[in-house]
Every structure is written in C-alpha cells, then in structure tokens.
Scaffold this motif. Structure first.
Motif, mmCIF file in Angstrom:
data_model
loop_
_atom_site.group_PDB
_atom_site.id
_atom_site.type_symbol
_atom_site.label_atom_id
_atom_site.label_comp_id
_atom_site.label_asym_id
_atom_site.label_seq_id
_atom_site.Cartn_x
_atom_site.Cartn_y
_atom_site.Cartn_z
ATOM 1 N N LEU A 1 11.277 -36.891 -32.593
ATOM 2 C CA LEU A 1 10.685 -36.480 -33.858
ATOM 3 C C LEU A 1 11.131 -37.390 -35.001
ATOM 4 O O LEU A 1 10.317 -37.762 -35.861
ATOM 5 N N ALA A 2 12.412 -37.768 -34.995
ATOM 6 C CA ALA A 2 12.923 -38.639 -36.052
ATOM 7 C C ALA A 2 12.341 -40.046 -35.947
ATOM 8 O O ALA A 2 12.065 -40.694 -36.973
ATOM 9 N N ALA A 3 12.135 -40.532 -34.728
ATOM 10 C CA ALA A 3 11.556 -41.861 -34.547
ATOM 11 C C ALA A 3 10.183 -41.938 -35.200
ATOM 12 O O ALA A 3 9.865 -42.903 -35.922
ATOM 13 N N VAL A 4 9.372 -40.929 -34.960
ATOM 14 C CA VAL A 4 8.027 -40.924 -35.537
ATOM 15 C C VAL A 4 8.071 -40.646 -37.041
ATOM 16 O O VAL A 4 7.343 -41.269 -37.820
ATOM 17 N N HIS A 5 8.960 -39.731 -37.455
ATOM 18 C CA HIS A 5 9.072 -39.435 -38.888
ATOM 19 C C HIS A 5 9.485 -40.679 -39.669
ATOM 20 O O HIS A 5 9.014 -40.917 -40.793
ATOM 21 N N GLY A 6 10.355 -41.491 -39.067
ATOM 22 C CA GLY A 6 10.761 -42.730 -39.724
ATOM 23 C C GLY A 6 9.583 -43.664 -39.942
ATOM 24 O O GLY A 6 9.466 -44.304 -41.004
ATOM 25 N N LEU A 7 8.699 -43.751 -38.966
ATOM 26 C CA LEU A 7 7.489 -44.566 -39.122
ATOM 27 C C LEU A 7 6.617 -44.019 -40.239
ATOM 28 O O LEU A 7 6.028 -44.772 -41.032
ATOM 29 N N VAL A 8 6.541 -42.695 -40.324
ATOM 30 C CA VAL A 8 5.752 -42.054 -41.388
ATOM 31 C C VAL A 8 6.336 -42.386 -42.759
ATOM 32 O O VAL A 8 5.630 -42.805 -43.680
ATOM 33 N N LEU A 9 7.646 -42.212 -42.898
ATOM 34 C CA LEU A 9 8.302 -42.435 -44.187
ATOM 35 C C LEU A 9 8.231 -43.898 -44.626
ATOM 36 O O LEU A 9 8.184 -44.196 -45.823
ATOM 37 N N SER A 10 8.206 -44.813 -43.649
ATOM 38 C CA SER A 10 8.174 -46.245 -43.979
ATOM 39 C C SER A 10 6.796 -46.713 -44.433
ATOM 40 O O SER A 10 6.649 -47.836 -44.915
ATOM 41 N N GLY A 11 5.784 -45.861 -44.254
ATOM 42 C CA GLY A 11 4.418 -46.242 -44.613
ATOM 43 C C GLY A 11 3.687 -46.980 -43.521
ATOM 44 O O GLY A 11 2.572 -47.468 -43.729
ATOM 45 N N ALA A 12 4.295 -47.050 -42.325
ATOM 46 C CA ALA A 12 3.703 -47.832 -41.237
ATOM 47 C C ALA A 12 2.528 -47.130 -40.567
ATOM 48 O O ALA A 12 1.698 -47.792 -39.931
ATOM 49 N N GLY B 1 19.245 -47.597 -43.835
ATOM 50 C CA GLY B 1 20.109 -46.453 -43.585
ATOM 51 C C GLY B 1 19.581 -45.183 -44.214
ATOM 52 O O GLY B 1 19.584 -44.109 -43.599
ATOM 53 N N ALA B 2 19.104 -45.286 -45.456
ATOM 54 C CA ALA B 2 18.541 -44.116 -46.135
ATOM 55 C C ALA B 2 17.311 -43.601 -45.388
ATOM 56 O O ALA B 2 17.109 -42.385 -45.261
ATOM 57 N N LEU B 3 16.506 -44.522 -44.874
ATOM 58 C CA LEU B 3 15.316 -44.132 -44.108
ATOM 59 C C LEU B 3 15.716 -43.404 -42.825
ATOM 60 O O LEU B 3 15.130 -42.369 -42.477
ATOM 61 N N THR B 4 16.726 -43.921 -42.129
ATOM 62 C CA THR B 4 17.186 -43.284 -40.894
ATOM 63 C C THR B 4 17.665 -41.865 -41.153
ATOM 64 O O THR B 4 17.292 -40.921 -40.440
ATOM 65 N N LEU B 5 18.488 -41.688 -42.173
ATOM 66 C CA LEU B 5 19.003 -40.359 -42.482
ATOM 67 C C LEU B 5 17.887 -39.403 -42.885
ATOM 68 O O LEU B 5 17.868 -38.240 -42.472
ATOM 69 N N THR B 6 16.947 -39.893 -43.669
ATOM 70 C CA THR B 6 15.840 -39.046 -44.108
ATOM 71 C C THR B 6 14.930 -38.674 -42.948
ATOM 72 O O THR B 6 14.372 -37.573 -42.900
ATOM 73 N N TRP C 1 -2.017 -33.452 -34.449
ATOM 74 C CA TRP C 1 -1.631 -33.847 -33.098
ATOM 75 C C TRP C 1 -2.390 -35.086 -32.646
ATOM 76 O O TRP C 1 -1.812 -35.981 -32.022
ATOM 77 N N GLU C 2 -3.667 -35.171 -32.974
ATOM 78 C CA GLU C 2 -4.442 -36.352 -32.590
ATOM 79 C C GLU C 2 -3.827 -37.612 -33.190
ATOM 80 O O GLU C 2 -3.689 -38.637 -32.509
ATOM 81 N N ALA C 3 -3.428 -37.528 -34.464
ATOM 82 C CA ALA C 3 -2.818 -38.684 -35.123
ATOM 83 C C ALA C 3 -1.448 -38.993 -34.522
ATOM 84 O O ALA C 3 -1.082 -40.161 -34.328
ATOM 85 N N PHE C 4 -0.673 -37.950 -34.212
ATOM 86 C CA PHE C 4 0.652 -38.129 -33.607
ATOM 87 C C PHE C 4 0.523 -38.797 -32.240
ATOM 88 O O PHE C 4 1.252 -39.745 -31.928
ATOM 89 N N GLU C 5 -0.415 -38.320 -31.445
ATOM 90 C CA GLU C 5 -0.648 -38.878 -30.116
ATOM 91 C C GLU C 5 -1.051 -40.351 -30.194
ATOM 92 O O GLU C 5 -0.594 -41.185 -29.411
ATOM 93 N N GLN C 6 -1.878 -40.685 -31.162
ATOM 94 C CA GLN C 6 -2.313 -42.074 -31.329
ATOM 95 C C GLN C 6 -1.140 -42.977 -31.701
ATOM 96 O O GLN C 6 -1.051 -44.125 -31.240
ATOM 97 N N VAL C 7 -0.214 -42.456 -32.524
ATOM 98 C CA VAL C 7 0.973 -43.234 -32.880
ATOM 99 C C VAL C 7 1.827 -43.484 -31.640
ATOM 100 O O VAL C 7 2.330 -44.598 -31.427
ATOM 101 N N LEU C 8 2.009 -42.477 -30.799
ATOM 102 C CA LEU C 8 2.774 -42.658 -29.569
ATOM 103 C C LEU C 8 2.133 -43.723 -28.683
ATOM 104 O O LEU C 8 2.833 -44.544 -28.075
ATOM 105 N N GLN C 9 0.829 -43.718 -28.605
ATOM 106 C CA GLN C 9 0.133 -44.684 -27.758
ATOM 107 C C GLN C 9 0.222 -46.094 -28.327
ATOM 108 O O GLN C 9 0.482 -47.056 -27.588
ATOM 109 N N SER C 10 0.014 -46.226 -29.634
ATOM 110 C CA SER C 10 -0.046 -47.560 -30.242
ATOM 111 C C SER C 10 1.331 -48.168 -30.486
ATOM 112 O O SER C 10 1.471 -49.381 -30.594
ATOM 113 N N ARG C 11 2.359 -47.321 -30.556
ATOM 114 C CA ARG C 11 3.709 -47.811 -30.866
ATOM 115 C C ARG C 11 4.712 -47.339 -29.807
ATOM 116 O O ARG C 11 5.858 -47.015 -30.116
#
Length: 350
Positions: A60-71, A209-214, A92-102
């Motif tokens: 969950l944090a791995a994907v949230h980090g991508l979200v927070l970074s604007g990626a 570091g701030a991104l990781t913690l957030t 969920w569709e968007a989450f699944e697509q992120v897992l597939q593409s990244r």
C-alpha cells in the motif's frame, strides 16, 4: 500465515482503525490474487511471510508513494491524500493498472523495511516520560530503537491537550486534542540528547525521506497526515541523530551518564526483531540496569502489543500497553493502554 490471510487480517485492522478505503482496497487485492490477477506477480516470493513483516502495508505504501509523487495522476484522483475521492470500482481499476504498468518498481519498493514512524505514538512516549521524570527529576537522554525517521524523538516539541491542560509548546504544528484520558503529572521535562537507530533510517529533512514517511500514512486519515506533516516541520527545527545500526549493536554501545536518566524507548517495532535479537536487547538492558545508580538511572519505556486471552469472554486478542521499567531496582509499571496508532490512550494500570 499465507499472504491472503495476511492481507485479510490487515484489511480488518484498517477497518477497525478508521481506514475504510484501505480495508476495501486490501479485500479487492485478495479477490484479484485469488483469481490469478496481477497481484500474484506483485507478491511473488512473499507468499509465506509473517504478518509482522507487514507485506500488505509495504504494498500500500509503495503505491501511495507513487500517488504522492505525482507519478500516477490517474490513481491520485481516487486518493483523499491528494484531494481525490475513493471509488471502489473506478479506484480499483486505476490501482490495478498501476500495478501492471509499474510492476518492477512496486516490487522493488516491497523490499524496503516498513517505515511508519507513526507520530500518534508520541503521546505514549511523552506522557510516559512525564511519569518517569516525576519520580526521577533528571535531564533525559532519549534513545530510540527502530526510530525510522526519528520524528518521535521530538515528542516534547508537540502539543498535547487533555482535561483543560496543555503540555508542550503552544505554537507547535503538531497538536493532539484530546491527547489522552487519565492523570499525567505536569512536570518539567528536559531532554539533553536525542539518538535513535534503524536498520534503514529515513532522513525526514530530504524530499525522498518525507515522501517515504508520508506514503505509510493511510490516505483517508487526514488527521494522521496533518500530524505527520507538522512533525516534518518540527524535525527541520529540532536536531536528532538517527544512526544506521541494528538494535543490538546500538544498545551494546550505550552507556549510562552521571546526572541523567537514560531512556531506551520503542513503539510497535518489537515484532520486526528476530527472537535472538529480542533476547539480546533484554539482556543488555538487564546488564545496564545492574550498573544503574540513583545518579545514573536507566528506564525502558515502550508501547507494544501483548497477546491477551479473556477467560470471561472466551476470546483472545491484543492490547497495546505503555510499559515502564526503571533501574536501579528493575521496578516494572503498566502506565496505560492505547490503540496501535497511539489514539484512545488511557493512563492507569490494570
């Protein structure tokens, strides 16, 4: 415990702790995993990890980090932490697509140890220190094992409000109101030293570091996000030393100090230590405790889960206790109980 059971257990925990979004998302991941979806590829190699390794939270944090970074703006539209609104179908569709593409990127992030550094647990640290200093009125040397980014080493720079009394700086950007229930002594707290260790420390002063913690804060819990961001601001003002070192080595290098109370502190990290390391930590604390005197006292302060069985209800579960042991003497006290993120803290022993 297999990965499906771990995901389901984490879903229940998220639901109980106030994150319906993550509870729903984790159950969708389970559904996807059981039908052979992309989650199987993402979690390959993690099928038999223990719950304590927090694979669900890492994902969950791995994907949230991508979200927070604007990626991944297509997913950010469904995350409250970036101004979005969760939708279980489109989200969920968007989450699944992120897992597939990244896929490769997410799997790489899964290898990183969890770095929650939950600021809410500072209520137990700070209040516990006040209880300690009431009995041992000396400046505090604070040493934290599993310190992550060291945010809670600045616990005295946060503001706590309870029963009409305010503790800590009035202008702190981190405010707990109400912080707890029960009695806490209003005594002067002087922290002379702030040192922590972690096997993979995070620098809260860096953008990464701030991104990781957030990223480890659950996106539909705005109060936790606000406290974390405030704590990052405090970290820029108050220095703390967090070393890349394991808990056993860190404590083996620790010595007592004349005219100070040396405090070893940790919160919700005991599960990440191997059994042998837990034994070694306890042995080193006992060794230091045997050396402690009235002018060089030692304290072990912690917020950790304890397995309990209710004979009245015929059920079992976990309670999160604030425990304090002090030397010389080795006296142990249960100061209070809290929820895993430090909320609902109630002072008073059994």
């Amino acid at each position: 415990m297999d990965v499906v059971e771990a995901l389901q257990r984490q879903a229940t925990a998220c639901e109980d702790l106030g994150s319906p979004m993550y509870a729903e998302l984790l159950r969708l991941i389970v559904d996807d995993y059981e039908v052979g979806g992309v989650s199987v590829q993402v979690l390959a190699g993690y099928e038999d990890r223990s719950f304590g390794e927090a694979v669900a939270l890492r994902l969950l944090a791995a994907v949230h980090g991508l979200v927070l970074s604007g990626a991944v703006p297509e997913l950010a539209a469904f995350y409250p932490s970036t101004g979005g609104t969760w939708d279980p179908v489109l989200g969920w569709e968007a989450f699944e697509q992120v897992l597939q593409s990244r896929l490769g990127e997410v799997r790489s992030l899964l290898t990183q140890p969890p770095q929650t550094n939950e600021v809410g647990r500072s209520t137990s640290l700070y209040g516990g220190l006040l209880h300690l200093v009431q009995a041992v009125p000396l400046p505090v040397r604070l040493f934290e094992i599993g310190a992550s980014g060291g945010l809670n080493l600045r616990a005295d720079r946060f503001r706590y409000v309870a029963d009409g009394t305010s503790y800590g700086p009035a202008d702190s950007p981190v405010v707990f109101d109400p912080a707890w229930s029960g009695q806490v002594p209003a005594v002067e707290l002087r922290i002379a030293e702030r040192v922590g260790c972690d096997i993979a420390p995070v620098n809260p002063l860096s953008t990464e570091g701030a991104l990781t913690l957030t990223s480890y804060v659950w996106p539909d819990m705005p109060e936790r996000l606000a406290r974390l961001r405030g704590a990052l601001e405090v970290a820029r003002q108050v220095p703390a030393d967090v070393r890349r070192e394991d808990a056993v080595s860190f404590l083996n290098g620790l010595e007592l100090s004349q005219g100070h109370v040396t405090v070893v502190w940790h919160s919700i990290m005991w599960q990440y230590l191997r059994r042998a390391d837990r034994t070694a930590v306890e042995a080193r604390l006992a060794e230091l405790g045997a050396q402690a005197t009235e002018s060089t006292p030692l304290a072990h302060l912690r917020l950790e889960p304890h397995h309990v069985i209710s004979h009245e209800r015929g059920a079992e579960g976990w309670e999160y206790r604030v425990d304090l042991q002090t030397w010389p003497g080795g006296e142990h006290r249960v100061l209070g109980h809290a929820a895993p993120h430090g909320q609902e803290l109630v002072w008073g022993s059994d």
